[in-house]
Enzyme design. Structure first.
Site, PDB file in Angstrom:
ATOM      1  N   CYS A 213      -5.783   9.204  -1.340  1.00  0.00           N
ATOM      2  CA  CYS A 213      -6.008  10.335  -2.414  1.00  0.00           C
ATOM      3  C   CYS A 213      -5.606  10.097  -3.787  1.00  0.00           C
ATOM      4  O   CYS A 213      -6.141   9.116  -4.375  1.00  0.00           O
ATOM      5  CB  CYS A 213      -5.684  11.527  -1.879  1.00  0.00           C
ATOM      6  SG  CYS A 213      -6.325  13.100  -2.572  1.00  0.00           S
ATOM      7  N   LEU A 214      -4.668  10.660  -4.213  1.00  0.00           N
ATOM      8  CA  LEU A 214      -4.127  10.297  -5.602  1.00  0.00           C
ATOM      9  C   LEU A 214      -3.813   9.116  -5.826  1.00  0.00           C
ATOM     10  O   LEU A 214      -3.947   7.983  -6.650  1.00  0.00           O
ATOM     11  CB  LEU A 214      -3.014  11.163  -5.757  1.00  0.00           C
ATOM     12  CG  LEU A 214      -2.351  11.010  -7.154  1.00  0.00           C
ATOM     13  CD1 LEU A 214      -3.587  11.400  -8.458  1.00  0.00           C
ATOM     14  CD2 LEU A 214      -1.240  11.798  -7.596  1.00  0.00           C
TER      15      LEU A 214
ATOM     16  N   GLY B  45      -9.833  16.689  -6.717  1.00  0.00           N
ATOM     17  CA  GLY B  45     -10.546  17.119  -7.818  1.00  0.00           C
ATOM     18  C   GLY B  45     -10.976  15.955  -8.878  1.00  0.00           C
ATOM     19  O   GLY B  45     -11.766  16.168  -9.870  1.00  0.00           O
TER      20      GLY B  45
ATOM     21  N   GLU C 146      -4.882  11.144   7.845  1.00  0.00           N
ATOM     22  CA  GLU C 146      -3.700  11.945   8.578  1.00  0.00           C
ATOM     23  C   GLU C 146      -4.204  13.226   8.942  1.00  0.00           C
ATOM     24  O   GLU C 146      -3.515  13.877   9.547  1.00  0.00           O
ATOM     25  CB  GLU C 146      -2.468  11.950   7.849  1.00  0.00           C
ATOM     26  CG  GLU C 146      -2.473  13.195   6.839  1.00  0.00           C
ATOM     27  CD  GLU C 146      -3.018  12.664   5.348  1.00  0.00           C
ATOM     28  OE1 GLU C 146      -3.139  13.629   4.663  1.00  0.00           O
ATOM     29  OE2 GLU C 146      -3.573  11.682   5.167  1.00  0.00           O
TER      30      GLU C 146
ATOM     31  N   HIS D 220      -8.232  11.730   3.477  1.00  0.00           N
ATOM     32  CA  HIS D 220      -6.970  11.891   4.058  1.00  0.00           C
ATOM     33  C   HIS D 220      -6.985  11.545   5.645  1.00  0.00           C
ATOM     34  O   HIS D 220      -7.143  12.553   6.522  1.00  0.00           O
ATOM     35  CB  HIS D 220      -6.480  13.305   4.083  1.00  0.00           C
ATOM     36  CG  HIS D 220      -5.825  13.613   2.673  1.00  0.00           C
ATOM     37  ND1 HIS D 220      -4.627  13.608   2.419  1.00  0.00           N
ATOM     38  CD2 HIS D 220      -6.424  14.241   1.561  1.00  0.00           C
ATOM     39  CE1 HIS D 220      -4.163  14.051   1.322  1.00  0.00           C
ATOM     40  NE2 HIS D 220      -5.382  14.152   0.767  1.00  0.00           N
TER      41      HIS D 220
ATOM     42  N   GLN E  19      -6.682   6.736  -6.678  1.00  0.00           N
ATOM     43  CA  GLN E  19      -7.178   6.983  -7.970  1.00  0.00           C
ATOM     44  C   GLN E  19      -6.040   5.947  -8.856  1.00  0.00           C
ATOM     45  O   GLN E  19      -6.555   5.356  -9.881  1.00  0.00           O
ATOM     46  CB  GLN E  19      -7.069   8.181  -8.637  1.00  0.00           C
ATOM     47  CG  GLN E  19      -8.121   8.935  -7.744  1.00  0.00           C
ATOM     48  CD  GLN E  19      -7.768  10.668  -7.623  1.00  0.00           C
ATOM     49  OE1 GLN E  19      -7.100  11.178  -8.506  1.00  0.00           O
ATOM     50  NE2 GLN E  19      -8.536  11.386  -6.920  1.00  0.00           N
TER      51      GLN E  19
ATOM     52  N   GLY F  99      -2.953  16.875  -9.481  1.00  0.00           N
ATOM     53  CA  GLY F  99      -3.237  16.522 -10.975  1.00  0.00           C
ATOM     54  C   GLY F  99      -4.082  15.582 -11.222  1.00  0.00           C
ATOM     55  O   GLY F  99      -4.663  14.846 -10.371  1.00  0.00           O
TER      56      GLY F  99
END
Length: 354
Positions: free
Chosen positions: A246-247, A290, A332, A330, A250, A221
């Site tokens: 990742c998220l 995204g 990992e 990522h 952000q 999301g």
């Protein structure tokens, strides 16, 4: 079984159904990984999305629980050119997820690449007539954009979990926004104890665990929806070392006062080249996002550490003085290359800068 994939722009593709008989809605996205369909389907970051594989044959090597990146399938639906094993069909049935095959995934990939991601509906059933397709198209057009849906609460742990290790070298509090299991494995394999907490755990509760560093995980999301998480990160800055994936990258940028934006079709695959701006080294990385950070929105004391060499977007940030860094890709893998696994060692080293 029959199956139909309906896009909000009116594109309709009919194919063969597999997996569960049902209808689902979500954002249609593609990933370019050539292996790893089990890891893709169980990645919590795909919650709210219907995932399409660009590689044409899926199911070749079966399904194994050791490959899961969560407790089950998180993607809303699955789109492939051809299913090659009953194991994949059974896997989707087990988690009540529909799939469609025998459609032109190359056409769809090109469409998304040119026009951007789209809302869509995937329906699998015994018989799907034109009237039903027309009704589903109207539902798709009325369906919420992914930026209007709270997805992280659906995939985050509901209570703290402690992942103990022998010969503990460090303690990490992992803020679970939809974490992939291999992030936890990558830390525990390095003798780092991981305390996995719900996404909305307050900053003072996090500090009560006395972490050597805090890791903000990946997840699904729009990061701008997670205002409580952003506020908690603000209160942790300067108090404890922080990292993110990742998220998490952000969310850290937003906590510093930066901005994020929705990308046209995002980065999803295992072959994304990123460059470390400090060393000039280039790594091939696994990615699934995204949204991205606006470089020009970052404050003066935060700098870009990695960039994507395909489109020059931000792939990592770090604070110039504080023990804080994060990456958009990522490290990992699962699936993907292991080029940047060394970053978990760098995360653990943050404890030396407390």
């Amino acid at each position: 079984m029959e199956a139909v994939l309906i896009l909000e722009d009116g594109t309709i593709l009919k194919g063969k159904g597999f997996g569960a008989e049902k209808e689902v809605f979500g954002e249609l996205v593609f990933t370019t990984v050539m292996t790893g369909y089990v890891e893709v389907l169980t990645d919590p970051s795909y919650k709210g999305q219907i995932v399409m594989m660009t590689y044409p044959l899926e199911g070749n090597y079966g399904v194994k629980r050791d490959w899961f990146e969560s407790d089950g399938i998180k993607a809303e639906g699955f789109v492939v050119r051809e299913v090659t094993s009953k194991a994949l069909d059974d896997f989707l049935k087990e988690y009540d997820i529909p799939g469609i095959q025998d459609i032109d995934t190359r056409f769809l990939t090109r469409k998304i690449r040119d026009k951007g991601v789209v809302k869509s509906c995937l329906k699998v059933g015994e018989k799907i007539d034109d009237d039903e397709i027309s009704e589903l198209l109207e539902k798709v057009r009325k369906y919420k954009d992914i930026s209007d849906i709270d997805l992280v609460p659906l995939v985050s742990t509901k209570e703290p979990k402690i992942h103990k290790v022998d010969n503990k070298k460090a303690r990490c509090v992992l803020v679970d926004c939809g974490v992939k299991l291999n992030i936890i494995r990558s830390l525990t394999q390095r003798n780092c104890e991981v305390i996995q907490v719900p996404y909305n755990t307050s900053y003072d509760e996090i500090l009560d665990y006395k972490p050597d560093f805090v890791l903000i995980s990946n997840g699904p999301g729009d990061p701008a929806r997670l205002k409580d998480v952003i506020n908690n990160i603000k209160n942790l800055i300067g108090v404890v070392p922080i990292t993110g994936i990742c998220l998490g990258n952000q969310l850290l940028a937003l906590a510093f006062g930066g901005e994020t934006y929705k990308m046209k079709f995002g980065h999803r695959g295992g072959n994304q080249p990123v460059k470390n701006l400090e060393t000039d080294k280039v790594y091939i990385t696994s990615q699934n996002h995204g949204f991205a950070v606006k470089e020009e929105s970052l404050p003066d004391d935060v700098e870009v550490s990695f960039i994507n060499l395909n489109d020059m977007t931000v792939e990592g940030i770090k604070h110039k003085d504080l023990p804080i860094f994060s990456v958009q890709f990522h490290p990992e893998a699962r699936p993907g290359p292991h080029d940047t696994m060394f970053l978990f060692d760098e995360m653990i080293k943050l404890k030396d800068r407390k």
